[in-house]
Motif scaffolding. Structure first.
Motif, PDB file in Angstrom:
ATOM      1  N   LEU A   1      55.545  40.864  56.443  1.00  0.00           N
ATOM      2  CA  LEU A   1      55.784  41.016  55.228  1.00  0.00           C
ATOM      3  C   LEU A   1      54.649  41.717  54.249  1.00  0.00           C
ATOM      4  N   LEU A   2      53.417  41.266  54.658  1.00  0.00           N
ATOM      5  CA  LEU A   2      52.362  41.499  53.737  1.00  0.00           C
ATOM      6  C   LEU A   2      51.900  42.819  54.160  1.00  0.00           C
ATOM      7  N   PHE A   3      52.360  43.334  55.391  1.00  0.00           N
ATOM      8  CA  PHE A   3      51.696  44.526  55.977  1.00  0.00           C
ATOM      9  C   PHE A   3      52.729  45.575  55.833  1.00  0.00           C
ATOM     10  N   GLU A   4      53.855  45.549  55.219  1.00  0.00           N
ATOM     11  CA  GLU A   4      55.006  46.356  55.028  1.00  0.00           C
ATOM     12  C   GLU A   4      54.853  47.295  53.690  1.00  0.00           C
ATOM     13  N   GLN A   5      55.602  48.181  53.604  1.00  0.00           N
ATOM     14  CA  GLN A   5      55.858  48.696  52.140  1.00  0.00           C
ATOM     15  C   GLN A   5      57.366  48.946  51.845  1.00  0.00           C
ATOM     16  N   GLY A   6      57.787  48.678  50.550  1.00  0.00           N
ATOM     17  CA  GLY A   6      58.893  49.039  50.082  1.00  0.00           C
ATOM     18  C   GLY A   6      59.806  47.724  50.630  1.00  0.00           C
ATOM     19  N   LEU A   7      60.960  47.806  50.595  1.00  0.00           N
ATOM     20  CA  LEU A   7      62.022  46.773  50.609  1.00  0.00           C
ATOM     21  C   LEU A   7      62.614  46.683  52.138  1.00  0.00           C
ATOM     22  N   SER A   8      63.010  45.520  52.533  1.00  0.00           N
ATOM     23  CA  SER A   8      63.714  45.711  53.746  1.00  0.00           C
ATOM     24  C   SER A   8      64.529  44.487  53.803  1.00  0.00           C
ATOM     25  N   ASP A   9      65.741  44.424  54.792  1.00  0.00           N
ATOM     26  CA  ASP A   9      66.545  43.475  54.834  1.00  0.00           C
ATOM     27  C   ASP A   9      66.000  42.188  55.436  1.00  0.00           C
ATOM     28  N   LEU A  10      65.549  41.197  54.782  1.00  0.00           N
ATOM     29  CA  LEU A  10      64.683  40.302  55.653  1.00  0.00           C
ATOM     30  C   LEU A  10      65.826  39.032  55.724  1.00  0.00           C
ATOM     31  N   ASP A  11      65.464  38.480  57.145  1.00  0.00           N
ATOM     32  CA  ASP A  11      66.278  37.604  57.507  1.00  0.00           C
ATOM     33  C   ASP A  11      65.436  36.105  57.233  1.00  0.00           C
ATOM     34  N   ILE A  12      65.788  35.492  56.347  1.00  0.00           N
ATOM     35  CA  ILE A  12      65.214  34.414  55.886  1.00  0.00           C
ATOM     36  C   ILE A  12      65.994  32.976  56.230  1.00  0.00           C
ATOM     37  N   HIS A  13      65.370  32.086  56.999  1.00  0.00           N
ATOM     38  CA  HIS A  13      65.715  30.871  57.298  1.00  0.00           C
ATOM     39  C   HIS A  13      64.827  29.559  56.469  1.00  0.00           C
ATOM     40  N   VAL A  14      65.418  29.035  55.647  1.00  0.00           N
ATOM     41  CA  VAL A  14      64.441  27.944  54.864  1.00  0.00           C
ATOM     42  C   VAL A  14      64.618  26.598  55.694  1.00  0.00           C
ATOM     43  N   LEU A  15      63.573  26.095  55.938  1.00  0.00           N
ATOM     44  CA  LEU A  15      63.437  24.746  56.767  1.00  0.00           C
ATOM     45  C   LEU A  15      62.696  23.789  55.989  1.00  0.00           C
ATOM     46  N   PRO A  16      63.020  22.508  56.496  1.00  0.00           N
ATOM     47  CA  PRO A  16      62.391  21.232  55.661  1.00  0.00           C
ATOM     48  C   PRO A  16      60.987  21.554  55.984  1.00  0.00           C
ATOM     49  N   TRP A  17      60.024  20.860  55.090  1.00  0.00           N
ATOM     50  CA  TRP A  17      58.495  20.627  55.414  1.00  0.00           C
ATOM     51  C   TRP A  17      58.108  19.504  54.725  1.00  0.00           C
ATOM     52  N   GLU A  18      58.031  18.461  55.397  1.00  0.00           N
ATOM     53  CA  GLU A  18      57.518  17.222  54.852  1.00  0.00           C
ATOM     54  C   GLU A  18      58.383  16.879  53.484  1.00  0.00           C
ATOM     55  N   GLU A  19      57.760  16.945  52.195  1.00  0.00           N
ATOM     56  CA  GLU A  19      58.419  16.658  50.716  1.00  0.00           C
ATOM     57  C   GLU A  19      59.101  17.918  50.476  1.00  0.00           C
ATOM     58  N   THR A  20      58.783  18.997  50.995  1.00  0.00           N
ATOM     59  CA  THR A  20      59.248  20.275  50.369  1.00  0.00           C
ATOM     60  C   THR A  20      60.150  21.080  51.374  1.00  0.00           C
ATOM     61  N   LYS A  21      60.303  22.642  51.150  1.00  0.00           N
ATOM     62  CA  LYS A  21      60.756  23.538  52.047  1.00  0.00           C
ATOM     63  C   LYS A  21      60.037  24.634  52.290  1.00  0.00           C
ATOM     64  N   CYS A  22      60.072  25.260  53.245  1.00  0.00           N
ATOM     65  CA  CYS A  22      59.409  26.918  53.237  1.00  0.00           C
ATOM     66  C   CYS A  22      60.254  27.710  54.235  1.00  0.00           C
ATOM     67  N   PHE A  23      59.747  28.721  54.485  1.00  0.00           N
ATOM     68  CA  PHE A  23      60.438  29.769  55.368  1.00  0.00           C
ATOM     69  C   PHE A  23      59.123  30.765  56.011  1.00  0.00           C
ATOM     70  N   PHE A  24      59.537  31.816  56.791  1.00  0.00           N
ATOM     71  CA  PHE A  24      58.752  32.316  57.571  1.00  0.00           C
ATOM     72  C   PHE A  24      58.083  31.436  58.529  1.00  0.00           C
ATOM     73  N   THR A  25      58.559  30.923  59.774  1.00  0.00           N
ATOM     74  CA  THR A  25      57.725  30.006  60.514  1.00  0.00           C
ATOM     75  C   THR A  25      56.534  30.845  61.327  1.00  0.00           C
ATOM     76  N   THR A  26      55.630  29.995  61.715  1.00  0.00           N
ATOM     77  CA  THR A  26      54.576  30.729  62.436  1.00  0.00           C
ATOM     78  C   THR A  26      54.341  30.491  63.828  1.00  0.00           C
ATOM     79  N   GLY A  27      54.421  29.319  64.395  1.00  0.00           N
ATOM     80  CA  GLY A  27      54.270  28.920  65.692  1.00  0.00           C
ATOM     81  C   GLY A  27      53.054  27.874  65.949  1.00  0.00           C
ATOM     82  N   GLU A  28      52.938  27.390  67.199  1.00  0.00           N
ATOM     83  CA  GLU A  28      52.172  26.473  67.178  1.00  0.00           C
ATOM     84  C   GLU A  28      50.583  26.731  67.042  1.00  0.00           C
ATOM     85  N   LYS A  29      49.923  27.791  67.039  1.00  0.00           N
ATOM     86  CA  LYS A  29      48.620  27.826  67.218  1.00  0.00           C
ATOM     87  C   LYS A  29      48.210  28.013  65.691  1.00  0.00           C
ATOM     88  N   SER A  30      49.016  28.158  64.820  1.00  0.00           N
ATOM     89  CA  SER A  30      49.177  28.267  63.451  1.00  0.00           C
ATOM     90  C   SER A  30      48.411  26.996  62.780  1.00  0.00           C
TER      91      SER A  30
END
Length: 432
Positions: free
Chosen positions: A64-93
């Motif tokens: 997202l931070l390397f794109e320009q303009g708008l696109s149709d994003l596929d967003i999945h919101v998931l639990p993260w401890e006491e909050t929520k977030c999206f755009f998962t990263t993987g094990e090395k992160s």
């Protein structure tokens, strides 16, 4: 200083890292695409790219931070401890989510550029938002994520002295109509009198003429109470007066009336003052300019900022007009009927124009509680409970709480019973 290695330094990358690292956490940040410079840096550093370089703090980047303009994003919101977030990263992160891309999505108001259903005033509603649909509207998630990132840095750099941020409050007083009966002129008074008679509102008729004859204080004249609160408060209040011309949507006092001008000057002696732009000025930059100049002539100073009529923001046009007129701040980013965090944050941020891919000088000061949103809660106890929850959530991240009250909120009208108590709860909350 935090040095960030990334494969490409884009305006979006610089914008969001400065918001999280500098404005929320108080840490200066610089960027590099040179591996040698990154390795030589002997203080805070991290990589934000697709693969880690070695054993540094690494957050796997979303595109997202390397794109320009708008696109149709596929967003999945998931639990993260006491909050929520999206755009998962993987094990090395180091973080399970790309909080930088997620933050950009929320504070750029990406979703408000996409097709959505507006309300009768043309406003983006809470129900259309990702936060409402995924039950995190009541959390300043951007700030929560930032402090999770800070914890990672602290674990890796235990000797680094992190700046301490403090919770603060910026009370907003919105004045769409300065008086209910006073200074309205003969025709408006006659019209109001006729309406009272034909709708059998004899108590209101009695009140109207008691005020006009000087026997009673105007119900909307709560300024003495507010100024006394300002004198005893450590927080600086911000007033927004409507000085636009009379219309179907704007029914304030004629800005040429001497007593109205005197009121604004009196308030400006104690509080910051901005303009509440008229409904038609939202789409007419020349009209907005006229109202700005009118207010600055009254207070003999620059205005602190603006609030849009009916809390309406049309992105990007509304904010582009403010940038063009060099209005420094806007206080319209919030919801009329819902408490919470429209942009996911309790820290002011700069408007990023997605069409032009550029950060602008306009500071957006989001508000989190408008008086009307409390009306859905029946008892004072319920109102206080939800208010204290918001305050607690903001305190936990040392943010800025921006509540919006109207001048008439402090009147004796039954609808606004107990709202002085809510205001005192906000002002009395400890900053530590």
């Amino acid at each position: 200083m935090l040095l960030v290695y990334t494969h490409k330094i884009t305006p979006r990358v610089k914008y969001v890292f400065k918001q999280i690292c500098t404005r929320i956490l108080g840490i200066p940040v610089h960027f590099t695409t040179t591996i040698e410079e990154f390795i030589a840096h002997d203080s805070l550093k991290m990589s934000y790219t697709r693969q880690p370089l070695s054993n540094e703090v690494f957050v796997r980047s979303n595109e997202l931070l390397f794109e320009q303009g708008l696109s149709d994003l596929d967003i999945h919101v998931l639990p993260w401890e006491e909050t929520k977030c999206f755009f998962t990263t993987g094990e090395k992160s180091a973080l399970p989510f790309d909080i930088f891309a997620a933050t950009f999505y929320l504070i750029s108001r990406y979703e408000e550029y996409l097709p959505h259903v507006k309300d009768e005033y043309g406003r983006f509603t809470a129900q259309e938002s990702l936060a409402f649909k995924n039950q995190f509207l009541d959390q300043p998630v951007v700030d929560i994520w930032a402090y999770k990132f800070k914890a990672i840095l602290q674990d890796n750099y235990p000797d680094f002295k992190f700046p301490k941020q403090n919770y603060t409050v910026k009370p907003v007083i919105d004045v769409p109509v300065a008086y209910e009966y006073k200074l309205k002129g003969i025709m408006r008074t006659f019209g109001g009198t006729t309406k009272d008679l034909f709708t059998f509102k004899f108590r209101r008729l009695y009140e109207r003429y008691s005020v006009l004859m000087g026997f009673k204080r105007d119900p909307f004249d709560t300024y003495k109470y507010i100024i006394n609160k300002q004198k005893s408060s450590k927080f600086k209040f911000v007033f927004f007066f409507s000085v636009g011309d009379f219309s179907t949507y704007d029914k304030n006092i004629n800005p040429q009336k001497e007593k109205f001008v005197s009121l604004i000057k009196h308030i400006a002696d104690y509080c910051q003052v901005g303009i509440k732009s008229s409904f038609f000025a939202l789409t007419n930059v020349e009209l907005l300019k006229e109202e700005k100049n009118r207010m600055e002539a009254i207070i003999n100073n620059s205005i602190v900022g603006s609030r849009q009529s009916f809390s309406k923001v049309n992105l990007p046009e509304s904010y582009r007009n403010l940038v063009e007129l060099e209005i420094p701040e806007d206080y319209t980013m919030g919801y009329v009927n819902h408490l919470g965090f429209r942009a996911g944050t309790c820290t002011p941020f700069l408007f990023y124009d997605l069409d032009f891919e550029t950060q602008t000088p306009l500071k957006i000061v989001p508000y989190h509680a408008l008086d009307f949103a409390f009306l859905k809660y029946q008892s004072l106890l319920d109102k206080q409970e939800i208010l204290k929850k918001i305050i607690r959530n903001i305190k936990n991240v040392n943010g800025t709480f921006v509540p919006v009250f109207h001048n008439y909120t402090f009147s004796k009208h039954e609808r606004w019973k107990h709202f002085k108590t809510l205001f005192n709860t906000i002002l009395d909350a400890k900053t530590k």
